[in-house]
Design a protein around this motif. Structure first.
Motif, PDB file in Angstrom:
ATOM      1  N   HIS A   1       0.855  -1.197   0.000  1.00 14.73           N
ATOM      2  CA  HIS A   1       0.000   0.000   0.000  1.00 14.73           C
ATOM      3  C   HIS A   1       0.884   1.238   0.000  1.00 14.73           C
ATOM      4  CE1 HIS A   1      -3.866   2.100   1.575  1.00 14.73           C
ATOM      5  NE2 HIS A   1      -3.001   3.037   1.221  1.00 14.73           N
TER       6      HIS A   1
ATOM      7  N   HIS B   1       1.426   5.369  -1.936  1.00 14.36           N
ATOM      8  CA  HIS B   1       1.093   6.462  -2.861  1.00 14.36           C
ATOM      9  C   HIS B   1       2.449   7.039  -3.277  1.00 14.36           C
ATOM     10  CE1 HIS B   1      -3.180   6.366  -1.454  1.00 14.36           C
ATOM     11  NE2 HIS B   1      -2.604   5.906  -0.355  1.00 14.36           N
TER      12      HIS B   1
ATOM     13  N   LYS C   1      -0.307   3.490  -6.115  1.00  9.54           N
ATOM     14  CA  LYS C   1      -1.655   3.934  -6.491  1.00  9.54           C
ATOM     15  C   LYS C   1      -1.610   5.274  -7.225  1.00  9.54           C
ATOM     16  CE  LYS C   1      -3.192   2.047  -2.045  1.00  9.54           C
ATOM     17  NZ  LYS C   1      -3.839   0.809  -2.430  1.00  9.54           N
TER      18      LYS C   1
ATOM     19  N   HIS D   1      -9.913   1.624   0.729  1.00  9.80           N
ATOM     20  CA  HIS D   1      -9.441   2.356   1.914  1.00  9.80           C
ATOM     21  C   HIS D   1     -10.689   2.558   2.759  1.00  9.80           C
ATOM     22  CE1 HIS D   1      -6.147   3.656  -0.724  1.00  9.80           C
ATOM     23  NE2 HIS D   1      -5.601   4.360   0.235  1.00  9.80           N
TER      24      HIS D   1
ATOM     25  N   HIS E   1      -6.522   0.243   6.200  1.00  9.99           N
ATOM     26  CA  HIS E   1      -6.617   1.179   7.348  1.00  9.99           C
ATOM     27  C   HIS E   1      -7.188   0.456   8.567  1.00  9.99           C
ATOM     28  CE1 HIS E   1      -5.249   5.004   5.731  1.00  9.99           C
ATOM     29  NE2 HIS E   1      -5.889   4.707   4.619  1.00  9.99           N
TER      30      HIS E   1
ATOM     31  N   ASN F   1       2.359   2.841   3.319  1.00 10.92           N
ATOM     32  CA  ASN F   1       1.458   3.944   2.983  1.00 10.92           C
ATOM     33  C   ASN F   1       2.268   5.196   2.636  1.00 10.92           C
ATOM     34  OD1 ASN F   1      -1.153   5.155   2.675  1.00 10.92           O
ATOM     35  ND2 ASN F   1      -0.889   6.176   4.635  1.00 10.92           N
TER      36      ASN F   1
HETATM   37 ZN   LIG Z   1      -3.719   4.960   1.001  1.00 16.94          ZN
END
Ligand SMILES: [Zn+2]
Length: 421
Positions: free
Chosen positions: A78, A80, A148, A253, A276, A328
């Motif tokens: 996960h 970004h 992502k 999410h 999450h 994350n």
């Molecule tokens: Zn995220």
């Protein structure tokens, strides 16, 4: 039939942590273990004599792992990774100021700030920033990463991010698994309190963007932010089912700030993962466990935002859920080290070192539908291996903030080799 010939052999390790669970040891540890590799894959693991029975080690390149721990490369499921610019000013101010105070100074914060900066960036700028981070992640022992989109929130900008994912995958050793997150937020141009404008963007997602993402093979997964202030559970169902119709596997999410039904939806679809998970009910945990939904938990996020209700691993594990860890990595939570994530998962969220290790490898591989290829050192799995300069496995969570990596092997190739002091 002759024995298969090894090209690379890791010899003499204090311990090989295979992450292949046995009745006595969830990590399938082998003392004084050996790993034999050929054609980018694991040929055999075991004691030296066991490996020698199965494989021909003569002529293989030998890595002497004396005094070291051998483990599967981390899977960061996960992130970004691709974004416009750092939000360091905002993060630094947050130590002593509220978000309202910061915004009163005219500084944009959160996802909207990242959307603005990512829209302003060229594809080249996005690529080189992400590449820089990827290189460091490899040095921390990560060999596969999910990335992502979701800071574009318009077709041209989402497309730009997905193109960067595609190029990154080709340009360096790590595998980059792409997720379409056009539903990370609503476009800043629209009034999100107007149901017609919301519906129009959701139509654009399902009728225009998702079909193009699928057609051009730009992502494997479709993701959404189902939480208070973002997408409702009903809207999330529409978008994720729209993705499934075009072959994009659903991830979600949810429950980062409130329970608005995202976990129930995840169990119903079922989603590959729900990420999450600060607020699922015991009932939802059981439903997700039964449906095989992987729970992706993000200790570095809870740390970076000083979350008032950090996620609780124990009830989810006791309900039978598979948990996965991710950094994350994003501009509000800049973490590149899965080692740090494991340390936080254990100390702040009640995971054992063994549970954290499985969540960072096999669990994370399952969250990106690669549990048959990566995450453990088993025969025929990809030879994605890291070697730690540590005296014991537990030192990985004990030496806080340390980078234990001495060597990283991706697809059978040595890609990181630390100088021997
Ligand atoms: Zn995220």
């Amino acid at each position: 039939m002759g024995k298969s010939k090894a090209e690379l052999v890791i010899d003499n390790a204090t311990e090989v942590v295979t992450c292949v669970s046995t009745a006595d040891d969830s990590l399938g540890r082998i003392e004084h273990g050996v790993v034999a590799v050929a054609n980018g894959r694991i040929l055999a693991t075991g004691t030296r004599s066991a490996v020698e029975q199965q494989t021909d080690l003569s002529g293989a390149e030998v890595v002497n792992a004396e005094g070291k721990i051998v483990a599967p490369g981390f899977v960061d499921c996960h992130t970004h990774l691709v974004f416009g610019r750092s939000r360091v000013k905002e993060y630094a101010l947050k130590m002593t100021h509220s978000v309202a105070d910061i915004e009163a100074r005219g500084l944009k914060t959160g996802i909207p700030a990242s959307i603005e900066m990512t829209r302003e960036a060229t594809e080249e700028e996005l690529f080189s920033g992400a590449m820089d981070r990827l290189k460091r992640m490899l040095h921390y022992g990560t060999t596969t990463i999910e990335s992502k989109s979701g800071y574009g929130i318009s077709w041209p900008d989402e497309f730009k991010m997905l193109r960067v994912n595609q190029r990154l995958d080709q340009a360096q050793p790590m595998e980059v698994v792409s997720t379409f997150l056009g539903a990370h937020d609503f476009p800043p141009e629209i009034d999100r309190d107007d149901p017609r404008q919301r519906a129009a963007y959701i139509r654009e997602l399902t009728e225009e963007m998702i079909p193009r993402v699928a057609e051009e093979n730009l992502a494997e997964f479709c993701d959404i932010y189902c939480d208070v202030g973002y997408y409702t559970a009903e809207e999330s169902a529409t978008v994720l089912k729209g993705g499934m119709k075009h072959g994009l596997a659903p991830r979600i999410h949810t429950d980062a700030y409130a329970n608005i039904g995202g976990c129930s939806l995840a169990a119903e679809l079922p989603a590959i993962s729900a990420d999450h998970l600060n607020y699922p009910t015991p009932e939802e945990m059981h439903c997700m466990a039964n449906a095989g939904v992987v729970g992706v938990v993000l200790p570095a996020l809870d740390f970076a935002v000083a979350h008032p209700d950090p996620f609780k691993a124990r009830p989810m594990l006791e309900a039978g859920m598979t948990l996965a860890l991710g950094t994350n990595l994003n501009p509000g939570n800049w973490t590149e080290s899965m080692q740090l994530v494991m340390q936080l998962a254990c100390r702040n969220h009640g995971m054992s070192p063994e549970e954290a290790m499985l969540a960072a490898t096999t669990g994370a591989a399952k969250a990106i539908q690669r549990e048959q290829q990566i995450g453990c050192l088993a025969q025929d799995y990809k030879a994605d291996i890291q070697i730690w300069d540590l005296p014991s496995f537990e030192d990985i969570i004990y030496r806080i903030g340390n980078n234990a990596v001495w060597m990283v092997i991706k697809n059978g190739n040595i890609v990181v080799r630390k100088p021997i002091s």
